[in-house]
Design a protein around this motif. Structure first.
Motif, PDB file in Angstrom:
ATOM      1  N   SER A 121      49.353  61.054  -9.187  1.00 28.79           N
ATOM      2  CA  SER A 121      48.961  60.875 -10.588  1.00 28.79           C
ATOM      3  C   SER A 121      49.515  62.045 -11.393  1.00 28.79           C
ATOM      4  N   TYR A 122      50.108  61.723 -12.522  1.00 25.96           N
ATOM      5  CA  TYR A 122      50.661  62.740 -13.428  1.00 25.96           C
ATOM      6  C   TYR A 122      49.672  62.927 -14.573  1.00 25.96           C
ATOM      7  N   LEU A 123      49.088  64.123 -14.658  1.00 29.25           N
ATOM      8  CA  LEU A 123      48.061  64.405 -15.651  1.00 29.25           C
ATOM      9  C   LEU A 123      48.423  65.657 -16.445  1.00 29.25           C
ATOM     10  N   VAL A 124      48.029  65.665 -17.724  1.00 33.16           N
ATOM     11  CA  VAL A 124      48.245  66.829 -18.583  1.00 33.16           C
ATOM     12  C   VAL A 124      46.880  67.263 -19.114  1.00 33.16           C
ATOM     13  N   PRO A 125      46.118  68.039 -18.335  1.00 33.96           N
ATOM     14  CA  PRO A 125      44.754  68.392 -18.741  1.00 33.96           C
ATOM     15  C   PRO A 125      44.671  69.466 -19.818  1.00 33.96           C
ATOM     16  N   ASP A 126      45.745  70.217 -20.014  1.00 36.99           N
ATOM     17  CA  ASP A 126      45.723  71.335 -20.968  1.00 36.99           C
ATOM     18  C   ASP A 126      46.490  70.962 -22.221  1.00 36.99           C
ATOM     19  N   PHE A 127      45.750  70.566 -23.283  1.00 34.09           N
ATOM     20  CA  PHE A 127      46.353  70.170 -24.561  1.00 34.09           C
ATOM     21  C   PHE A 127      47.337  69.027 -24.323  1.00 34.09           C
ATOM     22  N   GLN A 128      46.753  67.923 -23.887  1.00 38.64           N
ATOM     23  CA  GLN A 128      47.505  66.753 -23.431  1.00 38.64           C
ATOM     24  C   GLN A 128      48.558  66.321 -24.445  1.00 38.64           C
ATOM     25  N   ASN A 129      49.716  65.985 -23.931  1.00 40.71           N
ATOM     26  CA  ASN A 129      50.833  65.518 -24.755  1.00 40.71           C
ATOM     27  C   ASN A 129      50.839  63.993 -24.757  1.00 40.71           C
ATOM     28  N   PRO A 130      50.576  63.330 -25.912  1.00 42.80           N
ATOM     29  CA  PRO A 130      50.629  63.869 -27.267  1.00 42.80           C
ATOM     30  C   PRO A 130      49.280  64.038 -27.962  1.00 42.80           C
ATOM     31  N   THR A 131      48.156  63.797 -27.285  1.00 41.91           N
ATOM     32  CA  THR A 131      46.869  63.771 -27.995  1.00 41.91           C
ATOM     33  C   THR A 131      46.308  65.157 -28.275  1.00 41.91           C
ATOM     34  N   ALA A 144      38.960  65.806 -10.125  1.00 39.26           N
ATOM     35  CA  ALA A 144      39.498  66.246  -8.836  1.00 39.26           C
ATOM     36  C   ALA A 144      38.822  65.526  -7.685  1.00 39.26           C
ATOM     37  N   GLU A 145      37.523  65.302  -7.797  1.00 45.77           N
ATOM     38  CA  GLU A 145      36.793  64.591  -6.738  1.00 45.77           C
ATOM     39  C   GLU A 145      37.235  63.139  -6.653  1.00 45.77           C
ATOM     40  N   VAL A 146      37.468  62.496  -7.798  1.00 42.92           N
ATOM     41  CA  VAL A 146      37.966  61.116  -7.797  1.00 42.92           C
ATOM     42  C   VAL A 146      39.324  61.050  -7.099  1.00 42.92           C
ATOM     43  N   ARG A 151      42.530  59.618  -2.307  1.00 37.27           N
ATOM     44  CA  ARG A 151      43.699  60.167  -1.601  1.00 37.27           C
ATOM     45  C   ARG A 151      44.948  60.130  -2.483  1.00 37.27           C
ATOM     46  N   THR A 152      44.760  60.547  -3.720  1.00 39.71           N
ATOM     47  CA  THR A 152      45.846  60.574  -4.688  1.00 39.71           C
ATOM     48  C   THR A 152      46.203  62.026  -4.992  1.00 39.71           C
ATOM     49  N   THR A 153      47.464  62.377  -4.825  1.00 38.83           N
ATOM     50  CA  THR A 153      47.899  63.743  -5.081  1.00 38.83           C
ATOM     51  C   THR A 153      48.124  63.940  -6.582  1.00 38.83           C
ATOM     52  N   PRO A 154      47.452  64.907  -7.204  1.00 40.11           N
ATOM     53  CA  PRO A 154      47.668  65.137  -8.631  1.00 40.11           C
ATOM     54  C   PRO A 154      48.903  65.992  -8.894  1.00 40.11           C
ATOM     55  N   ILE A 155      49.697  65.563  -9.872  1.00 42.83           N
ATOM     56  CA  ILE A 155      50.765  66.394 -10.428  1.00 42.83           C
ATOM     57  C   ILE A 155      50.261  66.863 -11.779  1.00 42.83           C
ATOM     58  N   ILE A 156      50.034  68.156 -11.913  1.00 38.93           N
ATOM     59  CA  ILE A 156      49.420  68.709 -13.123  1.00 38.93           C
ATOM     60  C   ILE A 156      50.479  69.406 -13.964  1.00 38.93           C
ATOM     61  N   ASP A 157      50.690  68.888 -15.167  1.00 36.72           N
ATOM     62  CA  ASP A 157      51.668  69.472 -16.077  1.00 36.72           C
ATOM     63  C   ASP A 157      50.958  70.496 -16.964  1.00 36.72           C
TER      64      ASP A 157
END
Length: 270
Positions: A121-131, A144-146, A151-157
Motif C-alpha cells: 500500500s502506498y500511503l502519504v500520512p504526512d501532509f497528504q498529496n494533494p489533500t 499499522a495494525e490493519v 499482511r500488506t507492506t506499507p510504502i510510506i511517502d
C-alpha cells in the motif's frame, strides 16, 4: 543552499579518483539520514538506507524489488499522480482507497485490502498529496495494525514531512510499523533541482532494492549527495527558514484570494 554547494565542491576532489558509482549512496549521506531519523524517534541503521535519484525513482525501485507483474498495490484516492504512473509502468494493478473527509478510515482500508488483494500500500500520512491531511499518532497505530493483519507492506511517502507550516507531524509511520518502507526526498524540503531521494527499508529488502535499481540507474550524482550531506549538517534552522518562507507565501495567497475572490473566502478555514 549556495553555501552547501560551495562546501560540497570542496569535498568533491577526493571522490574524483574513484569510479563514482555508489549503488547504496555515499556512506556519509546514509549516516546523516540515519541520524535524521534517529532525531525523529526512529532508530535507523545506515546500511538500511539506499540513496536514489529522487523519491519517484525510490518508489519504482521498491515496487520492482518487492512485487511481480500483475500484483496489486493499494493507492489513496486522490493521490500523487506519478505514483499511479509508477505502479502501472511497473506492470502492477492499482487498487483505489478513497480517503474519508476526516482522515483514513481503518474499516474501509481493511475492506479494500481484503477485497482488492493488494500486497503493498502506498500511503502519504504526512501532509497528504494533494489533500494536505496529516495522519495523527493514534491513526498511525490503528492503520499499522490493519496493514499487519492483512499482511500488506506499507510504502510510506514522507516527501512533505518537513513542510508542516502550523503543526509538526507525529513520529514516523515506521515507528508503528517495522515492516514499512519509507521514501524521502530533498526536492520538496530544500530545492526542486536537488534530485536526491532515498529509501529506508527493512534490512531483508535492501539487497532486492539495490538489484532492482540497476534497471533504473547505477547510482545518484556524487555532487548532489555531498550537497544534501551539507544541508543535513546545517541542522533544523535551515528548514525553519524554508517553512517561514512558505508561510509568508501561503498567507499572501490566502489574503489575495479573500480580497479579489470574495466568494472563495467561505472555503478558507479561519
Amino acid at each position: 543552499l549556495t553555501g552547501a554547494y560551495e562546501r560540497a565542491l570542496e569535498h568533491l576532489p577526493r571522490h574524483l579518483s574513484t569510479a563514482g558509482y555508489h549503488p547504496r549512496g555515499l556512506p556519509e549521506l546514509r549516516q546523516g539520514l540515519a541520524g535524521w531519523y534517529e532525531r525523529r524517534g526512529l532508530p535507523t541503521d545506515p546500511r538500511d538506507v539506499v540513496i536514489t535519484s529522487g523519491a519517484h525513482a525510490a518508489l519504482s525501485a521498491v515496487l520492482r524489488a518487492a512485487l511481480d507483474p500483475g500484483d496489486r498495490v493499494l493507492l489513496e484516492t486522490p493521490t500523487y499522480p506519478n505514483a499511479i504512473v509508477g505502479v502501472r509502468r511497473s506492470g502492477l494493478r492499482p487498487v483505489p482507497f478513497p480517503i474519508d473527509p476526516l482522515g483514513w478510515e481503518p474499516e474501509h482500508l481493511e475492506l479494500a485490502l481484503r477485497q482488492g488483494g493488494a500486497r503493498m500500500s502506498y500511503l502519504v500520512p504526512d501532509f497528504q498529496n494533494p489533500t494536505g491531511r496529516l495522519m495523527s499518532a493514534d491513526e498511525r497505530g490503528t492503520i499499522a495494525e490493519v496493514l499487519r493483519r492483512t499482511r500488506t507492506t506499507p510504502i510510506i511517502d514522507e516527501t512533505f514531512v518537513e513542510l508542516g507550516l502550523d503543526v509538526s507531524p507525529p513520529s514516523p509511520f515506521a515507528a508503528s510499523s517495522p515492516a514499512a518502507v519509507t521514501l524521502g526526498s530533498a526536492g520538496k524540503a530544500f530545492w526542486g533541482g536537488l534530485r536526491v531521494g532515498w529509501v529506508r527499508a527493512p534490512h531483508p529488502l535492501v539487497a532486492p532494492i539495490l538489484e532492482a535499481r540497476h534497471s533504473l540507474d547505477l547510482g545518484t550524482a556524487v555532487l548532489e549527495q555531498l550537497v544534501l550531506t551539507e544541508l543535513l549538517r546545517a541542522g533544523p534552522e535551515l528548514l525553519e527558514e524554508r517553512r517561514a518562507e512558505a508561510r509568508r507565501r501561503r498567507d499572501a495567497m490566502v489574503t489575495a484570494l479573500r480580497t479579489h475572490v470574495p466568494e472563495w473566502r467561505f472555503a478558507v478555514p479561519s
